[in-house]
Design an enzyme around this catalytic site. Structure first.
Site, PDB file in Angstrom:
ATOM      1  N   HIS A   1     -40.857  59.729 -32.158  1.00 55.73           N
ATOM      2  CA  HIS A   1     -41.600  60.180 -30.984  1.00 55.73           C
ATOM      3  C   HIS A   1     -41.775  61.697 -30.948  1.00 55.73           C
ATOM      4  O   HIS A   1     -42.307  62.236 -29.990  1.00 55.73           O
ATOM      5  CB  HIS A   1     -40.830  59.731 -29.725  1.00 55.73           C
ATOM      6  CG  HIS A   1     -41.645  59.697 -28.464  1.00 55.73           C
ATOM      7  ND1 HIS A   1     -42.584  58.721 -28.195  1.00 55.73           N
ATOM      8  CD2 HIS A   1     -41.639  60.503 -27.364  1.00 55.73           C
ATOM      9  CE1 HIS A   1     -43.121  58.922 -27.003  1.00 55.73           C
ATOM     10  NE2 HIS A   1     -42.570  60.012 -26.474  1.00 55.73           N
TER      11      HIS A   1
ATOM     12  N   ASP B   1     -40.135  54.897 -33.344  1.00 54.53           N
ATOM     13  CA  ASP B   1     -40.064  55.542 -32.029  1.00 54.53           C
ATOM     14  C   ASP B   1     -39.106  54.740 -31.146  1.00 54.53           C
ATOM     15  O   ASP B   1     -39.347  53.570 -30.868  1.00 54.53           O
ATOM     16  CB  ASP B   1     -41.471  55.555 -31.426  1.00 54.53           C
ATOM     17  CG  ASP B   1     -41.587  56.337 -30.136  1.00 54.53           C
ATOM     18  OD1 ASP B   1     -40.611  56.376 -29.365  1.00 54.53           O
ATOM     19  OD2 ASP B   1     -42.680  56.871 -29.881  1.00 54.53           O
TER      20      ASP B   1
ATOM     21  N   SER C   1     -47.353  60.735 -25.299  1.00 58.46           N
ATOM     22  CA  SER C   1     -46.413  60.042 -24.432  1.00 58.46           C
ATOM     23  C   SER C   1     -46.959  59.981 -23.002  1.00 58.46           C
ATOM     24  O   SER C   1     -48.019  59.410 -22.773  1.00 58.46           O
ATOM     25  CB  SER C   1     -45.046  60.727 -24.509  1.00 58.46           C
ATOM     26  OG  SER C   1     -44.026  59.923 -23.975  1.00 58.46           O
TER      27      SER C   1
ATOM     28  N   LYS D   1     -45.376  73.844 -31.570  1.00 58.97           N
ATOM     29  CA  LYS D   1     -44.813  72.812 -32.437  1.00 58.97           C
ATOM     30  C   LYS D   1     -45.826  71.937 -33.171  1.00 58.97           C
ATOM     31  O   LYS D   1     -45.511  71.376 -34.222  1.00 58.97           O
ATOM     32  CB  LYS D   1     -43.896  71.886 -31.624  1.00 58.97           C
ATOM     33  CG  LYS D   1     -42.656  72.557 -31.062  1.00 58.97           C
ATOM     34  CD  LYS D   1     -41.818  71.549 -30.281  1.00 58.97           C
ATOM     35  CE  LYS D   1     -40.549  72.172 -29.724  1.00 58.97           C
ATOM     36  NZ  LYS D   1     -39.750  71.178 -28.962  1.00 58.97           N
TER      37      LYS D   1
ATOM     38  N   ASN E   1     -45.030  73.689 -25.516  1.00 53.81           N
ATOM     39  CA  ASN E   1     -44.523  72.814 -26.583  1.00 53.81           C
ATOM     40  C   ASN E   1     -45.574  72.546 -27.652  1.00 53.81           C
ATOM     41  O   ASN E   1     -45.326  72.677 -28.850  1.00 53.81           O
ATOM     42  CB  ASN E   1     -44.038  71.489 -25.998  1.00 53.81           C
ATOM     43  CG  ASN E   1     -42.909  71.657 -25.011  1.00 53.81           C
ATOM     44  OD1 ASN E   1     -43.139  72.101 -23.881  1.00 53.81           O
ATOM     45  ND2 ASN E   1     -41.696  71.333 -25.405  1.00 53.81           N
TER      46      ASN E   1
END
Length: 293
Positions: free
Chosen positions: A270, A236, A159, A74, A70
């Site tokens: 987020h 978020d 996160s 990204k 990811n």
């Protein structure tokens, strides 16, 4: 006759899965057998087009439902990493393929949700992402990449991975030069995600939970001098749902005089769109400590 010296442990065998050129450097993806987790694991590395040796390492820890890809695809981090001459390393987020009953029943626990701790519940004994990130992965890197200097390392994440980065740093300030995070879960003992994960991985004792809670850990650290950087989007949804609790961490840092830059970013959520917007700032933040003597 003197006894023969014991043989050194074997170098971990790596299977290269992909190689892609980017900004003069290369994205590489590998698979290896993890002795810590008892299963095959993947990790991604970006090697910048800089010197052939002594490259500092910046570890990225991803969040719930993510794997090692990811961030690579990204975040857009490679441009800044190439400019600063920093190698990026992104491990997966949990063991996979063990087929433990219930491991894939929910998105916020089990597969893709390792929480970067060492589980003590026998059922989840393979969930030892803390030891994997702190001990096994750095050795795999040093054994296989002579251009990397794993003794010059920093760590950041998003996160659940922000939680991992902060807790790993606070427990290992001798191993990591700096830490930063995007939308981190900073007080998991007081949020639904953390309570679910910790009760299953660690059992009912709250004292065990506190060993993996950045807000609890920072209260025991009175010698943190390197500034901690956190970016948090104000839009978020998980902030609104009380999963992240950045103000709790901010208050704990103030109480012990730990330097924290908490940037509340209006309009951001987020997602990796948020991460990509501020990723250059974070890499520049780490560069100043990775490059210092």
């Amino acid at each position: 006759m003197a006894a023969a010296a014991p043989s050194p442990p074997p170098v971990a065998a790596l299977e290269q899965m992909s190689r892609t050129k980017m900004f003069g450097g290369h994205n590489l993806r590998f698979r290896h057998h993890s002795a810590t987790l008892g299963c095959p694991m993947t990790f991604s590395v970006f090697l910048p087009p800089s010197p052939a040796s002594d490259l500092p390492v910046l570890y990225w820890l991803s969040g719930l439902t993510c794997n090692d890809e990811n961030f690579v695809t990204k975040a857009g981090a490679q441009r800044a990493a190439a400019a600063h001459g920093i190698a990026l390393v992104a491990p997966d987020t949990s063991p996979r393929g063990l087929n433990i009953e219930g491991e894939a029943d929910s998105w916020d626990f089990g597969v893709g949700a390792g929480f970067y701790l060492n589980a003590t519940n026998e059922k989840w004994k393979n969930w030892r992402m803390y030891d994997y990130v702190v001990k096994e992965l750095p050795k795999v890197l040093s054994d296989n990449f002579e251009q990397l200097n794993t003794s010059r390392a920093s760590i950041f994440g998003h996160s659940m991975g922000g939680h991992g980065a902060l807790t790993i740093y606070l427990k290992n300030t001798d191993k990591f030069k700096s830490v930063s995070a995007f939308s981190p879960v900073v007080n998991p003992i007081n949020c639904p995600w953390g309570q679910k994960a910790f009760s299953n991985y660690l059992g009912p004792a709250k004292s065990d939970w506190e060993e993996y809670d950045a807000t609890c850990l920072i209260k025991k650290c009175n010698k943190i001098s390197t500034p901690i950087l956190i970016d948090q989007g104000e839009d978020d949804k998980f902030l609104a749902e009380q999963q992240l609790l950045p103000r709790n961490f901010e208050e704990a840092c103030k109480a012990v005089g730990a330097p924290l830059t908490l940037r509340m970013q209006p309009g951001y959520d987020h997602s990796y769109f948020f991460i990509a917007t501020f990723i250059d700032d974070h890499i520049a933040h780490h560069s100043q400590f990775l490059k210092s003597a």
